[in-house]
Design a protein around this motif. Structure first.
Motif, PDB file in Angstrom:
ATOM      1  N   PHE A   8      20.537  33.844  17.774  1.00 22.84           N
ATOM      2  CA  PHE A   8      20.248  32.658  18.596  1.00 22.84           C
ATOM      3  C   PHE A   8      19.007  32.851  19.469  1.00 22.84           C
ATOM      4  N   GLY A   9      18.037  33.629  18.993  1.00 23.60           N
ATOM      5  CA  GLY A   9      16.824  33.886  19.766  1.00 23.60           C
ATOM      6  C   GLY A   9      16.987  34.963  20.826  1.00 23.60           C
ATOM      7  N   ILE A  10      18.156  35.567  20.895  1.00 15.57           N
ATOM      8  CA  ILE A  10      18.452  36.637  21.856  1.00 15.57           C
ATOM      9  C   ILE A  10      18.165  37.969  21.170  1.00 15.57           C
ATOM     10  N   VAL A  11      17.380  38.814  21.820  1.00 17.76           N
ATOM     11  CA  VAL A  11      17.035  40.127  21.258  1.00 17.76           C
ATOM     12  C   VAL A  11      17.754  41.199  22.081  1.00 17.76           C
ATOM     13  N   ILE A  12      18.492  42.059  21.384  1.00 16.83           N
ATOM     14  CA  ILE A  12      19.243  43.148  22.014  1.00 16.83           C
ATOM     15  C   ILE A  12      18.567  44.460  21.639  1.00 16.83           C
ATOM     16  N   ARG A  13      18.218  45.233  22.666  1.00 14.15           N
ATOM     17  CA  ARG A  13      17.548  46.527  22.451  1.00 14.15           C
ATOM     18  C   ARG A  13      18.261  47.623  23.244  1.00 14.15           C
ATOM     19  N   MET A  14      17.937  48.876  22.866  1.00 13.90           N
ATOM     20  CA  MET A  14      18.458  50.027  23.596  1.00 13.90           C
ATOM     21  C   MET A  14      17.393  51.121  23.572  1.00 13.90           C
ATOM     22  N   TRP A  15      17.141  51.704  24.726  1.00 18.11           N
ATOM     23  CA  TRP A  15      16.205  52.826  24.845  1.00 18.11           C
ATOM     24  C   TRP A  15      16.885  54.134  24.479  1.00 18.11           C
ATOM     25  N   HIS A  16      16.116  55.055  23.922  1.00 16.82           N
ATOM     26  CA  HIS A  16      16.614  56.419  23.747  1.00 16.82           C
ATOM     27  C   HIS A  16      16.556  57.123  25.100  1.00 16.82           C
ATOM     28  N   ASP A  17      17.576  57.923  25.400  1.00 15.97           N
ATOM     29  CA  ASP A  17      17.651  58.726  26.625  1.00 15.97           C
ATOM     30  C   ASP A  17      17.487  57.864  27.888  1.00 15.97           C
ATOM     31  N   ASP A  18      18.127  56.691  27.903  1.00 12.23           N
ATOM     32  CA  ASP A  18      18.051  55.794  29.053  1.00 12.23           C
ATOM     33  C   ASP A  18      19.028  56.244  30.142  1.00 12.23           C
ATOM     34  N   HIS A  19      18.854  55.699  31.340  1.00 16.32           N
ATOM     35  CA  HIS A  19      19.676  56.055  32.493  1.00 16.32           C
ATOM     36  C   HIS A  19      21.080  55.437  32.393  1.00 16.32           C
ATOM     37  N   PRO A  20      22.099  56.098  32.975  1.00 12.21           N
ATOM     38  CA  PRO A  20      23.429  55.506  33.019  1.00 12.21           C
ATOM     39  C   PRO A  20      23.479  54.387  34.066  1.00 12.21           C
ATOM     40  N   PRO A  21      24.489  53.544  34.060  1.00 14.83           N
ATOM     41  CA  PRO A  21      25.597  53.493  33.110  1.00 14.83           C
ATOM     42  C   PRO A  21      25.137  52.925  31.765  1.00 14.83           C
ATOM     43  N   PRO A  22      25.967  53.112  30.712  1.00 16.53           N
ATOM     44  CA  PRO A  22      25.604  52.597  29.400  1.00 16.53           C
ATOM     45  C   PRO A  22      25.314  51.090  29.458  1.00 16.53           C
ATOM     46  N   HIS A  23      24.160  50.693  28.926  1.00 17.90           N
ATOM     47  CA  HIS A  23      23.748  49.289  28.992  1.00 17.90           C
ATOM     48  C   HIS A  23      22.823  48.950  27.832  1.00 17.90           C
ATOM     49  N   ILE A  24      22.590  47.649  27.658  1.00 19.18           N
ATOM     50  CA  ILE A  24      21.633  47.152  26.686  1.00 19.18           C
ATOM     51  C   ILE A  24      20.566  46.356  27.423  1.00 19.18           C
ATOM     52  N   HIS A  25      19.422  46.211  26.778  1.00 17.01           N
ATOM     53  CA  HIS A  25      18.330  45.394  27.299  1.00 17.01           C
ATOM     54  C   HIS A  25      18.345  44.094  26.500  1.00 17.01           C
ATOM     55  N   VAL A  26      18.357  42.975  27.201  1.00 18.27           N
ATOM     56  CA  VAL A  26      18.442  41.669  26.556  1.00 18.27           C
ATOM     57  C   VAL A  26      17.218  40.842  26.926  1.00 18.27           C
ATOM     58  N   GLU A  27      16.618  40.203  25.918  1.00 20.77           N
ATOM     59  CA  GLU A  27      15.485  39.300  26.129  1.00 20.77           C
ATOM     60  C   GLU A  27      15.831  37.952  25.505  1.00 20.77           C
ATOM     61  N   TYR A  28      15.515  36.886  26.240  1.00 17.78           N
ATOM     62  CA  TYR A  28      15.756  35.538  25.733  1.00 17.78           C
ATOM     63  C   TYR A  28      14.826  34.554  26.426  1.00 17.78           C
ATOM     64  N   GLN A  29      13.947  33.937  25.680  1.00 17.44           N
ATOM     65  CA  GLN A  29      13.038  32.895  26.171  1.00 17.44           C
ATOM     66  C   GLN A  29      12.372  33.247  27.500  1.00 17.44           C
ATOM     67  N   GLY A  30      11.828  34.438  27.591  1.00 16.53           N
ATOM     68  CA  GLY A  30      11.122  34.864  28.791  1.00 16.53           C
ATOM     69  C   GLY A  30      12.003  35.498  29.848  1.00 16.53           C
ATOM     70  N   PHE A  31      13.298  35.443  29.678  1.00 12.20           N
ATOM     71  CA  PHE A  31      14.239  36.101  30.597  1.00 12.20           C
ATOM     72  C   PHE A  31      14.501  37.511  30.096  1.00 12.20           C
ATOM     73  N   GLU A  32      14.725  38.421  31.021  1.00  9.57           N
ATOM     74  CA  GLU A  32      15.084  39.799  30.677  1.00  9.57           C
ATOM     75  C   GLU A  32      16.213  40.249  31.566  1.00  9.57           C
ATOM     76  N   ALA A  33      17.134  41.029  30.993  1.00 10.47           N
ATOM     77  CA  ALA A  33      18.270  41.511  31.781  1.00 10.47           C
ATOM     78  C   ALA A  33      18.791  42.814  31.197  1.00 10.47           C
ATOM     79  N   LEU A  34      19.428  43.594  32.064  1.00 11.79           N
ATOM     80  CA  LEU A  34      20.221  44.741  31.638  1.00 11.79           C
ATOM     81  C   LEU A  34      21.672  44.288  31.680  1.00 11.79           C
ATOM     82  N   VAL A  35      22.426  44.614  30.634  1.00 11.79           N
ATOM     83  CA  VAL A  35      23.822  44.206  30.539  1.00 11.79           C
ATOM     84  C   VAL A  35      24.680  45.446  30.335  1.00 11.79           C
TER      85      VAL A  35
END
Length: 88
Positions: A8-35
């Motif tokens: 639905f136009g939502i991009v889910i990403r994950m960094w290698h060796d990222d900081h805790p707590p476990p999370h994903i990076h989400v991008e959607y129509q210019g918005f960005e969030a950690l979930v």
């Protein structure tokens, strides 16, 4: 940053060796969030309400797969793609 899923136009990403707590990076129509993987809640940034609800449901549905990818990312291993909320 590896892409785990796109739906639905939502991009889910994950960094290698990222900081805790476990999370994903989400991008959607210019918005960005950690979930947070454990709750599906936005912990940083902002998403439109509908997109946030879709991501939360998807995150909770694929929580085990996301945690497996988190563990792989911490060890710099390749990440696995996860089906989208649109079942693509």
């Amino acid at each position: 940053m590896p892409v785990l899923s796109i739906f639905f136009g939502i991009v889910i990403r994950m960094w290698h060796d990222d900081h805790p707590p476990p999370h994903i990076h989400v991008e959607y129509q210019g918005f960005e969030a950690l979930v947070n993987i454990s709750s599906g809640e936005v912990s940083k940034g902002k998403l439109p309400n509908k997109a946030a609800a879709i991501v939360k449901e998807w995150c909770l549905t694929y929580q085990q797969e996301l945690m497996t990818n988190w563990e792989r990312a911490q060890n710099f291993e390749p990440l696995e793609r996860i089906p989208g909320a649109d079942y693509d």
